[in-house]
Design a protein around this motif. Sequence first.
Motif, PDB file in Angstrom:
ATOM      1  N   GLY A 101       3.769  -3.862   8.070  1.00 15.28           N
ATOM      2  CA  GLY A 101       5.117  -3.474   8.438  1.00 15.28           C
ATOM      3  C   GLY A 101       5.113  -2.038   8.925  1.00 15.28           C
ATOM      4  O   GLY A 101       4.096  -1.345   8.877  1.00 15.28           O
TER       5      GLY A 101
ATOM      6  N   PHE B 272       3.710   0.776   2.693  1.00 13.69           N
ATOM      7  CA  PHE B 272       3.504  -0.268   3.685  1.00 13.69           C
ATOM      8  C   PHE B 272       3.338  -1.618   3.007  1.00 13.69           C
ATOM      9  O   PHE B 272       2.556  -1.771   2.066  1.00 13.69           O
TER      10      PHE B 272
ATOM     11  N   TYR C 106       0.845  -1.183   0.000  1.00  9.30           N
ATOM     12  CA  TYR C 106       0.000   0.000   0.000  1.00  9.30           C
ATOM     13  C   TYR C 106       0.884   1.238   0.000  1.00  9.30           C
ATOM     14  O   TYR C 106       1.997   1.228   0.521  1.00  9.30           O
TER      15      TYR C 106
ATOM     16  N   GLY D  56       6.555   0.447   7.672  1.00 10.32           N
ATOM     17  CA  GLY D  56       6.542   1.423   6.599  1.00 10.32           C
ATOM     18  C   GLY D  56       7.925   1.904   6.201  1.00 10.32           C
ATOM     19  O   GLY D  56       8.866   1.892   7.008  1.00 10.32           O
TER      20      GLY D  56
END
Lengths: 115, 115
Positions: free
Chosen positions: B106, B90, B36, B108
Amino acid sequence: GAVVSQHPSRVICKSGTSVKIECRSLDFQATTMFWYRQFPKQSLMLMATSNEGSKATYEQGVEKDKFLINHASLTLSTLTVTSAHPEDSSFYICSAPDGGYNEQFFGPGTRLTVL
Amino acid sequence: AQSVTQPDIHITVSEGASLELRCNYSYGATPYLFWYVQSPGQGLQLLLKYFSGDTLVQGIKGFEAEFKRSQSSFNLRKPSVHWSDAAEYFCAVGPWNSGNTPLVFGKGTRLSVIA
């Protein structure tokens, strides 16, 4: 793809007041929705799972009496931050799974600022 | 335990240069992997996802990612970065039937693009 909306997009409130955030699945039904919180420059952390027709499931460390979740219908979940304090200021994001797409769809987020 | 590791907190690349963002995951079941992108103050936009089939998946905005089971990795790549790609990225993992299970994100990677 499926669409999830959130309202309001931004809210500023005084310390001690309560704020309600709505999460809606616009073109599909969702028996489950997820609420995440994102502090500045950090990742999304799951707060709770909202279940239509039953109680929400909260992650460890999240106060269920402070963050009230109501999954009122198959298209609406609400998160109410009760007696908000400045440390509750954050970006709140909801997501809803659409089984037909086998993935989750995220709302645009709500920026909460508590003064 | 389920986890996602993004080793790079911040990456700076020159416009036009290639990009690779790293993601490693730990997941007990067949993973469903996502990337994302999030612009400041905005919600999440899905770049791409992998469930099965070809391990090299194409996404929007010219991004691609390669799933390597042996390395438990799902790195994101772009051959030529544009200034508009500056954002937070992310990586996330969920079960193959991601419907009623939240994603694990995660921390990021923040991408900065310089002229």
